[in-house]
Design a protein around this motif. Structure first.
Motif, PDB file in Angstrom:
ATOM      1  N   LEU A 168      -2.815 -42.923  10.588  1.00  0.00           N
ATOM      2  CA  LEU A 168      -4.224 -43.299  10.532  1.00  0.00           C
ATOM      3  C   LEU A 168      -4.869 -42.805   9.243  1.00  0.00           C
ATOM      4  O   LEU A 168      -5.595 -43.546   8.571  1.00  0.00           O
ATOM      5  CB  LEU A 168      -4.952 -42.739  11.756  1.00  0.00           C
ATOM      6  CG  LEU A 168      -6.464 -42.940  11.808  1.00  0.00           C
ATOM      7  CD1 LEU A 168      -6.819 -44.412  11.747  1.00  0.00           C
ATOM      8  CD2 LEU A 168      -7.040 -42.295  13.078  1.00  0.00           C
ATOM      9  N   TYR A 179      -0.199 -39.960  15.900  1.00  0.00           N
ATOM     10  CA  TYR A 179      -0.600 -41.069  15.033  1.00  0.00           C
ATOM     11  C   TYR A 179      -1.411 -40.623  13.818  1.00  0.00           C
ATOM     12  O   TYR A 179      -1.695 -41.427  12.928  1.00  0.00           O
ATOM     13  CB  TYR A 179      -1.439 -42.073  15.834  1.00  0.00           C
ATOM     14  CG  TYR A 179      -2.685 -41.466  16.467  1.00  0.00           C
ATOM     15  CD1 TYR A 179      -3.817 -41.165  15.716  1.00  0.00           C
ATOM     16  CD2 TYR A 179      -2.731 -41.200  17.829  1.00  0.00           C
ATOM     17  CE1 TYR A 179      -4.938 -40.608  16.279  1.00  0.00           C
ATOM     18  CE2 TYR A 179      -3.864 -40.649  18.416  1.00  0.00           C
ATOM     19  CZ  TYR A 179      -4.964 -40.360  17.637  1.00  0.00           C
ATOM     20  OH  TYR A 179      -6.076 -39.812  18.205  1.00  0.00           O
ATOM     21  N   TYR A 180      -1.809 -39.338  13.758  1.00  0.00           N
ATOM     22  CA  TYR A 180      -2.779 -38.889  12.758  1.00  0.00           C
ATOM     23  C   TYR A 180      -2.348 -39.186  11.319  1.00  0.00           C
ATOM     24  O   TYR A 180      -3.154 -39.697  10.518  1.00  0.00           O
ATOM     25  CB  TYR A 180      -3.060 -37.397  12.935  1.00  0.00           C
ATOM     26  CG  TYR A 180      -4.231 -36.897  12.112  1.00  0.00           C
ATOM     27  CD1 TYR A 180      -5.530 -36.968  12.592  1.00  0.00           C
ATOM     28  CD2 TYR A 180      -4.034 -36.353  10.841  1.00  0.00           C
ATOM     29  CE1 TYR A 180      -6.608 -36.517  11.842  1.00  0.00           C
ATOM     30  CE2 TYR A 180      -5.100 -35.903  10.079  1.00  0.00           C
ATOM     31  CZ  TYR A 180      -6.386 -35.993  10.581  1.00  0.00           C
ATOM     32  OH  TYR A 180      -7.452 -35.552   9.833  1.00  0.00           O
ATOM     33  N   GLU A 210      -2.259 -35.101  16.620  1.00  0.00           N
ATOM     34  CA  GLU A 210      -1.779 -36.232  17.411  1.00  0.00           C
ATOM     35  C   GLU A 210      -0.699 -36.972  16.618  1.00  0.00           C
ATOM     36  O   GLU A 210      -0.695 -36.970  15.386  1.00  0.00           O
ATOM     37  CB  GLU A 210      -2.930 -37.185  17.734  1.00  0.00           C
ATOM     38  CG  GLU A 210      -3.998 -36.605  18.645  1.00  0.00           C
ATOM     39  CD  GLU A 210      -3.507 -36.389  20.059  1.00  0.00           C
ATOM     40  OE1 GLU A 210      -2.471 -37.003  20.420  1.00  0.00           O
ATOM     41  OE2 GLU A 210      -4.120 -35.612  20.808  1.00  0.00           O
ATOM     42  N   VAL A 247      -3.466 -47.830  16.869  1.00  0.00           N
ATOM     43  CA  VAL A 247      -2.624 -46.866  16.153  1.00  0.00           C
ATOM     44  C   VAL A 247      -1.144 -47.244  16.240  1.00  0.00           C
ATOM     45  O   VAL A 247      -0.369 -46.957  15.328  1.00  0.00           O
ATOM     46  CB  VAL A 247      -2.857 -45.433  16.678  1.00  0.00           C
ATOM     47  CG1 VAL A 247      -4.199 -44.915  16.211  1.00  0.00           C
ATOM     48  CG2 VAL A 247      -2.741 -45.358  18.190  1.00  0.00           C
ATOM     49  N   ASP A 303     -13.222 -39.507  17.535  1.00  0.00           N
ATOM     50  CA  ASP A 303     -12.330 -39.542  18.697  1.00  0.00           C
ATOM     51  C   ASP A 303     -10.858 -39.432  18.307  1.00  0.00           C
ATOM     52  O   ASP A 303      -9.982 -39.833  19.065  1.00  0.00           O
ATOM     53  CB  ASP A 303     -12.558 -40.827  19.502  1.00  0.00           C
ATOM     54  CG  ASP A 303     -12.396 -42.083  18.650  1.00  0.00           C
ATOM     55  OD1 ASP A 303     -12.255 -41.958  17.422  1.00  0.00           O
ATOM     56  OD2 ASP A 303     -12.413 -43.187  19.230  1.00  0.00           O
ATOM     57  N   THR A 304     -10.584 -38.899  17.114  1.00  0.00           N
ATOM     58  CA  THR A 304      -9.200 -38.630  16.728  1.00  0.00           C
ATOM     59  C   THR A 304      -9.069 -37.159  16.388  1.00  0.00           C
ATOM     60  O   THR A 304     -10.057 -36.491  16.053  1.00  0.00           O
ATOM     61  CB  THR A 304      -8.766 -39.479  15.526  1.00  0.00           C
ATOM     62  OG1 THR A 304      -9.579 -39.153  14.390  1.00  0.00           O
ATOM     63  CG2 THR A 304      -8.884 -40.959  15.839  1.00  0.00           C
ATOM     64  N   GLN A 305      -7.846 -36.663  16.466  1.00  0.00           N
ATOM     65  CA  GLN A 305      -7.648 -35.229  16.311  1.00  0.00           C
ATOM     66  C   GLN A 305      -6.377 -34.957  15.527  1.00  0.00           C
ATOM     67  O   GLN A 305      -5.327 -35.556  15.785  1.00  0.00           O
ATOM     68  CB  GLN A 305      -7.576 -34.556  17.683  1.00  0.00           C
ATOM     69  CG  GLN A 305      -7.472 -33.046  17.637  1.00  0.00           C
ATOM     70  CD  GLN A 305      -7.503 -32.440  19.023  1.00  0.00           C
ATOM     71  OE1 GLN A 305      -7.673 -33.154  20.007  1.00  0.00           O
ATOM     72  NE2 GLN A 305      -7.331 -31.133  19.112  1.00  0.00           N
ATOM     73  N   SER A 317     -16.429 -43.569  15.423  1.00  0.00           N
ATOM     74  CA  SER A 317     -15.176 -43.495  16.178  1.00  0.00           C
ATOM     75  C   SER A 317     -14.151 -44.472  15.602  1.00  0.00           C
ATOM     76  O   SER A 317     -14.486 -45.338  14.795  1.00  0.00           O
ATOM     77  CB  SER A 317     -15.425 -43.816  17.649  1.00  0.00           C
ATOM     78  OG  SER A 317     -15.792 -45.183  17.801  1.00  0.00           O
ATOM     79  N   PRO A 326      -8.533 -45.083  18.958  1.00  0.00           N
ATOM     80  CA  PRO A 326      -7.110 -45.208  18.610  1.00  0.00           C
ATOM     81  C   PRO A 326      -6.254 -45.898  19.657  1.00  0.00           C
ATOM     82  O   PRO A 326      -5.318 -46.619  19.307  1.00  0.00           O
ATOM     83  CB  PRO A 326      -6.665 -43.753  18.418  1.00  0.00           C
ATOM     84  CG  PRO A 326      -7.656 -42.942  19.200  1.00  0.00           C
ATOM     85  CD  PRO A 326      -8.950 -43.672  19.083  1.00  0.00           C
TER      86      PRO A 326
END
Length: 725
Positions: free
Chosen positions: A609, A605-606, A603, A574, A598-600, A625, A628
């Motif tokens: 991404l 970096y969202y 965050e 990320v 596994d990302t939310q 997944s 990140p």
């Protein structure tokens, strides 16, 4: 992304080099959620957006009056959301209400919260005595809050400094041009906002920043006893930023140490001349419609909290470190404050403090069994008036001992209690001096271009001993005999000397060696040669030095605030995305969604991404997944690089490029192209596609690609250099 591809489709080789330079700059200058700060040179060509109002530097603070036991020791993301309040209004009338007369009504709790939050007001002191403004010479407002609380740029500007120093810790200075003049609102001026003692910095020097953009997180770095933000605004007349209203010599001349100098208002006239009340300026121009960067999510209230676990990859619990606090004691840490100098035959006071888990001085009388043992590193040069302190020696968490100077040398003070130990900085013992004979310029012999370097001018006698009571009249002028840089100040007088030492700041502007010269009447002298170095941990013997050196001289990379390059540090997946999007100034959407396991959302970096995924730059793993924080591997980086730059990579690979790269694998075309151009630093018959990319490898790949494009060659050769090498 389409904008970049359209440009590249019609651009010549120089455009390619410009884009690659931007990419290189992003890798080494963009600050990321992990707290790394890659600095770049401040560019006068960077233009900020016009002034359109302000926002608060902190948006939410704890509801201090309603915290349960232990909650004030949590970090920002751990405190339940119901325990936060909007940052209170800064009002000196509220800050001067005596705490003794307050009840625990809702109205009085608001007053308590404001006084706790604004622990040190503008032009205030460190006494925490509800004195408010005009009681000292603190040039900022200290905003107390939890560790890792996001910090926002108050207005549009350009990052002047993103660095670290001993007293300021990690700090950021932003230049705001064309803002209302606090003294004449109908006119505009330039102001400089400072955010100090940060735990992490997320911006880089020379970058444009908009109001509401997160620039870092709250910490306690530098001279700080608790987690807080030092928020300051300097005006355009201040000689440097961040400005401090007095020097150590001026404090000593007034008979005070640093803390008392602030408490007694030393330099208060300078404070009013060169700084502005920061919270008054922000509140006067507050934009209620402003938008903000996404911030780290705080812990939801317990009834709303949902725990999600991956059944296929259960997380192992990390072993919990034993707490520092000793069972049954009222303190967790010790702090020692010592004088920097003691004359032989004289004595000075050393202060010892008992600190709680938050790093704050224990306010009430501490309860503990046994004694705090105090010792010296060298008892032959100094002695103590006592070597142990029981609990009755401490008054509100503070005790003192006396250090006597016996002979010339250096010594430090140590304190021990159970499993708690702490050592002080060095104290220099000065012998009685003779008459002044000459000056000497003292430095460690090296400097990092673009970084502040402290250089000492010492007054010495004929035997080379420091003249502590230097009283020569006249001006000592300091200039550059060789090299390029700035000196601040470029002259000193006897009142600038503290125990025979005056300090000046030097910032080198190139990698050329530097020689300083000084002149005092008919007396002149020169310094030893100061040699530029790239980084503390990187030399000509290291791999990829030529690439790093080239990008450094181009102004692309300048490493970390502590002067290191950290060549082997891994770049995460990320981080690589943010490097590329930020470096190429490509738009990132906060409205897109991505559904990796596994990302939310929320965050840091969202958005990067989600945008990259929507454009097909990245994909996830077969198990759903994205991983990140995993280091970006070699083939992932090549794909990102070539896809963003829209390089025409032939998808047909007729033979395996390396023994461990099958011609039918998805990444074979990228590896084959990199091999054809010899842009990846490899020896042998294997590529190791899953190997994470290091910072030095990223520099080498970019350097080789620039060399190939600049020379119009089919493959990189170490015999060739970029045309501007």
């Amino acid at each position: 992304m389409g904008k970049v591809r359209l440009l590249l489709a019609t651009a010549n080789r120089r455009h390619w080099l410009g884009i690659l330079s931007l990419l290189a700059t992003s890798v080494f200058t963009v600050s990321i959620g992990g707290g790394d700060n890659y600095l770049s040179s401040v560019s006068s060509t960077v233009k900020q957006d016009p002034f359109d109002g302000t926002v608060m530097p902190i948006q939410k603070v704890p509801d201090w009056s309603n915290l349960s036991s232990g909650q004030n020791a949590l970090i920002y993301s751990e405190l339940p959301s119901s325990k936060f309040l909007a940052l209170p209004e800064y009002d000196n009338d509220v800050l001067t209400v005596p705490l003794e007369g307050l009840s625990w009504s809702d109205k009085d709790k608001k007053i308590r919260n404001a006084q706790i939050t604004y622990s040190v007001p503008y032009a205030g002191n460190y006494e925490l005595n509800s004195c408010g403004e005009d009681c000292g010479s603190h040039p900022a407002v200290d905003i107390k809050t939890l560790k890792d609380t996001p910090i926002y740029a108050i207005a549009n500007g350009v990052v002047e400094t993103a660095s670290s120093s001993g007293s300021w810790g990690n700090y950021v200075v932003i230049r705001h041009s064309g803002v209302p003049n606090p003294d004449s609102p109908s006119q505009t001026t330039t102001l400089f906002s400072t955010y100090a003692h940060l735990d992490q910095i997320f911006v880089s020097e020379g970058s444009k920043i908009n109001k509401g953009e997160i620039l870092g997180e709250v910490g306690d770095t530098g001279t700080a006893t608790t987690f807080h933000l030092h928020f300051q605004i300097d005006n355009d007349s201040a000689p440097w930023h961040p400005y401090w209203p007095f020097t150590s010599a001026q404090a000593s001349a007034a008979g005070y140490d640093f803390w008392d100098a602030v408490n007694y208002g030393v330099g208060q006239d300078n404070l009013y001349a060169y700084t502005e009340n920061p919270m008054e300026f922000v509140q006067e121009h507050l934009d209620s419609e402003a938008t903000f960067d996404d911030e780290p999510e705080v812990k939801p209230d317990e009834e709303d909290e949902v725990q999600e676990e991956d059944p296929e990859e259960p997380k192992e619990e990390e072993p919990q470190a034993a707490p520092e606090q000793i069972q049954g004691e009222d303190f967790s840490r010790l702090l020692i404050q010592v004088p920097s100098l003691i004359e032989v035959g004289e004595q000075e006071t050393v202060h010892l403090y008992l600190l709680d888990e938050e790093g704050e001085v224990v306010e009430d009388d501490a309860t503990f069994e046994g004694t705090v043992n105090v010792s010296l590193s060298d008892s032959s040069v100094a002695s103590l008036n006592r070597s142990s302190l029981d609990r009755y020696a401490f008054d509100d968490g503070e005790a003192t001992v006396k250090v006597y100077g016996d002979r010339k040398g250096k010594v430090s003070v140590s304190a021990h209690f159970g499993g708690i130990s702490v050592d002080s900085s060095d104290i220099e013992l000065l012998a009685e001096e003779g008459d002044f004979d000459h000056f000497s310029i003292v430095h460690d012999g090296t400097f990092v271009p673009g970084k502040n370097e402290i250089i000492q001018v010492q007054a010495l006698d004929k035997d080379g001993n420091r003249v502590v009571n230097f009283e020569e009249y006249g001006t000592i002028e300091i200039s550059l005999l060789q090299g390029d840089g700035t000196l601040e100040p470029d002259q000193v007088r006897n009142e600038d000397f503290d125990r025979g030492v005056a300090e000046i700041r030097f910032v080198g502007k190139s990698s050329e060696s530097v020689i300083l010269q000084f002149k005092h009447g008919l007396k002149t002298g020169v310094s030893e040669v100061l040699t530029a170095r790239l980084f503390n941990d990187f030399s000509e013997d290291d791999d990829f030095y030529e690439a790093v050196n080239y990008l450094y001289r181009q102004g692309t990379i300048q490493g970390y605030p502590d002067g290191t390059f950290q060549a082997s540090r891994t770049v995460s997946r990320v981080e690589a995305l943010k490097f590329i999007f930020s470096g190429l100034e490509e738009p990132v959407s906060s409205k897109l969604k991505v559904t990796f396991s596994d990302t939310q959302k929320g965050e840091w970096y969202y958005p990067y991404l989600a945008t990259a995924h929507s454009l097909g730059v990245v994909e996830g793993y077969s198990d759903g997944s994205f991983k990140p924080t995993q280091g970006v591997n070699r083939v992932e980086f090549l794909k990102m690089l070539f896809n963003v730059l829209d390089v025409n990579v032939d998808p047909a690979v007729v033979e395996n490029p390396y023994e461990d790269v099958n011609k039918l694998s998805w990444y074979a075309p990228y590896v084959a192209y990199a091999k054809e151009k010899n842009i990846f630093p490899l020896e042998g018959s294997t590529f190791e596609p899953a190997e994470p990319m290091s910072r030095a490898e990223v520099a080498e790949v970019i350097y080789r690609f620039i060399t190939v494009l600049d020379n119009g060659e089919n493959a990189y050769s170490p015999l060739n250099k970029p045309s501007d090498y």
